[in-house]
Write a protein that holds these residues in place. Structure first.
Motif, mmCIF file in Angstrom:
data_model
loop_
_atom_site.group_PDB
_atom_site.id
_atom_site.type_symbol
_atom_site.label_atom_id
_atom_site.label_comp_id
_atom_site.label_asym_id
_atom_site.label_seq_id
_atom_site.Cartn_x
_atom_site.Cartn_y
_atom_site.Cartn_z
ATOM 1 N N ALA A 12 -13.993 -31.089 3.184
ATOM 2 C CA ALA A 12 -14.209 -30.732 4.586
ATOM 3 C C ALA A 12 -15.039 -29.456 4.675
ATOM 4 C CB ALA A 12 -12.871 -30.523 5.289
ATOM 5 N N LEU A 13 -16.062 -29.482 5.517
ATOM 6 C CA LEU A 13 -16.836 -28.286 5.833
ATOM 7 C C LEU A 13 -16.209 -27.686 7.083
ATOM 8 C CD1 LEU A 13 -20.433 -29.700 5.356
ATOM 9 C CD2 LEU A 13 -19.024 -28.478 3.697
ATOM 10 N N THR A 14 -15.865 -26.412 7.026
ATOM 11 C CA THR A 14 -15.208 -25.764 8.165
ATOM 12 C C THR A 14 -16.165 -24.812 8.867
ATOM 13 O OG1 THR A 14 -14.414 -23.815 6.986
ATOM 14 C CG2 THR A 14 -13.056 -25.817 6.835
ATOM 15 N N ARG A 15 -15.706 -24.259 9.953
ATOM 16 C CA ARG A 15 -16.499 -23.260 10.680
ATOM 17 C C ARG A 15 -15.963 -21.859 10.416
ATOM 18 N NH1 ARG A 15 -15.987 -27.033 15.679
ATOM 19 N NH2 ARG A 15 -17.703 -28.437 15.290
ATOM 20 N N SER A 16 -15.259 -21.699 9.311
ATOM 21 C CA SER A 16 -14.638 -20.415 8.986
ATOM 22 C C SER A 16 -15.687 -19.345 8.747
ATOM 23 C CB SER A 16 -13.769 -20.570 7.734
ATOM 24 O OG SER A 16 -13.263 -19.313 7.340
ATOM 25 N N ASP A 53 -4.458 -42.993 -3.419
ATOM 26 C CA ASP A 53 -3.600 -43.417 -2.311
ATOM 27 C C ASP A 53 -4.392 -43.308 -1.006
ATOM 28 O OD1 ASP A 53 -1.681 -43.856 -0.392
ATOM 29 O OD2 ASP A 53 -0.334 -42.257 -1.067
ATOM 30 N N ILE A 54 -4.881 -44.435 -0.521
ATOM 31 C CA ILE A 54 -5.746 -44.430 0.665
ATOM 32 C C ILE A 54 -5.033 -43.917 1.915
ATOM 33 C CG2 ILE A 54 -5.321 -46.812 1.383
ATOM 34 C CD1 ILE A 54 -8.709 -44.961 1.401
ATOM 35 N N SER A 55 -3.710 -43.963 1.940
ATOM 36 C CA SER A 55 -2.982 -43.478 3.115
ATOM 37 C C SER A 55 -3.197 -41.979 3.322
ATOM 38 C CB SER A 55 -1.489 -43.806 3.015
ATOM 39 O OG SER A 55 -0.871 -43.062 1.985
ATOM 40 N N VAL A 56 -3.478 -41.239 2.252
ATOM 41 C CA VAL A 56 -3.764 -39.806 2.379
ATOM 42 C C VAL A 56 -5.042 -39.624 3.201
ATOM 43 C CG1 VAL A 56 -4.379 -37.713 1.117
ATOM 44 C CG2 VAL A 56 -2.583 -39.207 0.231
ATOM 45 N N ALA A 57 -6.097 -40.333 2.850
ATOM 46 C CA ALA A 57 -7.364 -40.240 3.590
ATOM 47 C C ALA A 57 -7.190 -40.736 5.024
ATOM 48 C CB ALA A 57 -8.448 -41.042 2.888
ATOM 49 N N GLU A 58 -6.427 -41.795 5.209
ATOM 50 C CA GLU A 58 -6.194 -42.313 6.559
ATOM 51 C C GLU A 58 -5.547 -41.258 7.437
ATOM 52 O OE1 GLU A 58 -3.875 -45.785 5.645
ATOM 53 O OE2 GLU A 58 -5.639 -47.084 5.627
ATOM 54 N N ARG A 59 -4.554 -40.535 6.910
ATOM 55 C CA ARG A 59 -3.882 -39.487 7.695
ATOM 56 C C ARG A 59 -4.854 -38.360 8.053
ATOM 57 N NH1 ARG A 59 0.352 -40.113 3.883
ATOM 58 N NH2 ARG A 59 -0.343 -38.196 2.889
ATOM 59 N N ILE A 60 -5.678 -37.941 7.081
ATOM 60 C CA ILE A 60 -6.626 -36.851 7.344
ATOM 61 C C ILE A 60 -7.656 -37.277 8.390
ATOM 62 C CG2 ILE A 60 -8.486 -35.467 6.334
ATOM 63 C CD1 ILE A 60 -6.811 -35.463 3.720
ATOM 64 N N PHE A 61 -8.238 -38.460 8.235
ATOM 65 C CA PHE A 61 -9.257 -38.910 9.189
ATOM 66 C C PHE A 61 -8.667 -39.225 10.558
ATOM 67 C CE2 PHE A 61 -11.698 -39.407 5.283
ATOM 68 C CZ PHE A 61 -12.901 -38.852 5.693
ATOM 69 N N LYS A 62 -7.419 -39.692 10.611
ATOM 70 C CA LYS A 62 -6.765 -39.931 11.908
ATOM 71 C C LYS A 62 -6.567 -38.608 12.633
ATOM 72 C CE LYS A 62 -2.805 -42.187 14.122
ATOM 73 N NZ LYS A 62 -3.248 -41.773 15.394
ATOM 74 N N GLU A 63 -6.186 -37.581 11.897
ATOM 75 C CA GLU A 63 -6.011 -36.262 12.489
ATOM 76 C C GLU A 63 -7.326 -35.739 13.065
ATOM 77 O OE1 GLU A 63 -4.239 -31.959 11.119
ATOM 78 O OE2 GLU A 63 -3.658 -33.753 10.010
ATOM 79 N N VAL A 64 -8.414 -35.910 12.325
ATOM 80 C CA VAL A 64 -9.732 -35.488 12.815
ATOM 81 C C VAL A 64 -10.100 -36.290 14.059
ATOM 82 C CG1 VAL A 64 -12.207 -35.443 12.292
ATOM 83 C CG2 VAL A 64 -10.556 -34.676 10.586
ATOM 84 N N TYR A 65 -9.863 -37.599 14.039
ATOM 85 C CA TYR A 65 -10.200 -38.461 15.173
ATOM 86 C C TYR A 65 -9.366 -38.096 16.398
ATOM 87 C CZ TYR A 65 -10.904 -42.618 18.000
ATOM 88 O OH TYR A 65 -11.188 -43.468 19.034
ATOM 89 N N PHE A 67 -7.535 -35.244 17.039
ATOM 90 C CA PHE A 67 -7.510 -33.853 17.478
ATOM 91 C C PHE A 67 -8.842 -33.119 17.330
ATOM 92 C CE2 PHE A 67 -3.200 -34.902 15.970
ATOM 93 C CZ PHE A 67 -2.539 -34.816 17.181
ATOM 94 N N GLY A 68 -9.851 -33.769 16.760
ATOM 95 C CA GLY A 68 -11.152 -33.129 16.606
ATOM 96 C C GLY A 68 -11.233 -32.168 15.431
ATOM 97 N N GLY A 69 -10.230 -32.162 14.597
ATOM 98 C CA GLY A 69 -10.231 -31.281 13.425
ATOM 99 C C GLY A 69 -8.977 -31.503 12.608
ATOM 100 N N ILE A 70 -8.883 -30.754 11.544
ATOM 101 C CA ILE A 70 -7.716 -30.852 10.668
ATOM 102 C C ILE A 70 -6.779 -29.706 10.999
ATOM 103 C CG2 ILE A 70 -6.915 -30.820 8.275
ATOM 104 C CD1 ILE A 70 -9.690 -31.795 7.457
ATOM 105 N N MET A 71 -5.561 -30.034 11.371
ATOM 106 C CA MET A 71 -4.563 -29.006 11.676
ATOM 107 C C MET A 71 -3.426 -29.091 10.664
ATOM 108 S SD MET A 71 -4.543 -29.566 15.724
ATOM 109 C CE MET A 71 -6.005 -29.448 16.679
ATOM 110 N N GLU A 72 -2.590 -30.098 10.806
ATOM 111 C CA GLU A 72 -1.464 -30.255 9.887
ATOM 112 C C GLU A 72 -1.945 -30.594 8.485
ATOM 113 O OE1 GLU A 72 1.565 -32.881 11.252
ATOM 114 O OE2 GLU A 72 1.532 -32.030 13.262
ATOM 115 N N GLY A 73 -2.966 -31.422 8.394
ATOM 116 C CA GLY A 73 -3.483 -31.839 7.094
ATOM 117 C C GLY A 73 -4.141 -30.724 6.312
ATOM 118 N N LEU A 74 -4.367 -29.593 6.978
ATOM 119 C CA LEU A 74 -5.017 -28.468 6.316
ATOM 120 C C LEU A 74 -4.179 -27.961 5.145
ATOM 121 C CD1 LEU A 74 -7.642 -26.961 6.661
ATOM 122 C CD2 LEU A 74 -6.424 -25.260 8.009
#
Length: 84
Positions: A12-16, A53-65, A67-74
């Motif tokens: 992930a590229l962040t805006r930090s 484990d594809i479910s890991v990627a699914e959770r991260i991409f669902k979070e982005v979709y 909420f517009g970013g990664i919060m919990e998955g961070l």
């Protein structure tokens, strides 16, 4: 995300404003493969950054979709500067 033969890496590229936090990569929390290198896509990578484990990627991409970013998955995303 880069996927090869049923395995993948998520980066992930962040805006930090902190350059050390500008690029984060998914990393397994366990240290079972601490500093072990594996070949993935023609390059050597820390084995903890390769997932099958594809479910890991699914959770991260669902979070982005959703909420517009990664919060919990961070919590599973680490800086390349963080070797622990």
């Amino acid at each position: 995300m880069k996927a090869v033969d049923g395995r993948y890496r998520v980066v992930a590229l962040t805006r930090s404003g902190d350059p050390k936090m500008a690029v984060l990569e998914w990393r397994q929390e366990s240290d079972f493969a601490l500093m072990k290198q594996v070949r993935f896509g023609g390059d050597e990578w820390d084995a903890r950054t390769i997932c099958s484990d594809i479910s890991v990627a699914e959770r991260i991409f669902k979070e982005v979709y959703d909420f517009g970013g990664i919060m919990e998955g961070l919590s599973c995303m680490k800086s390349q500067w963080d070797l622990s």
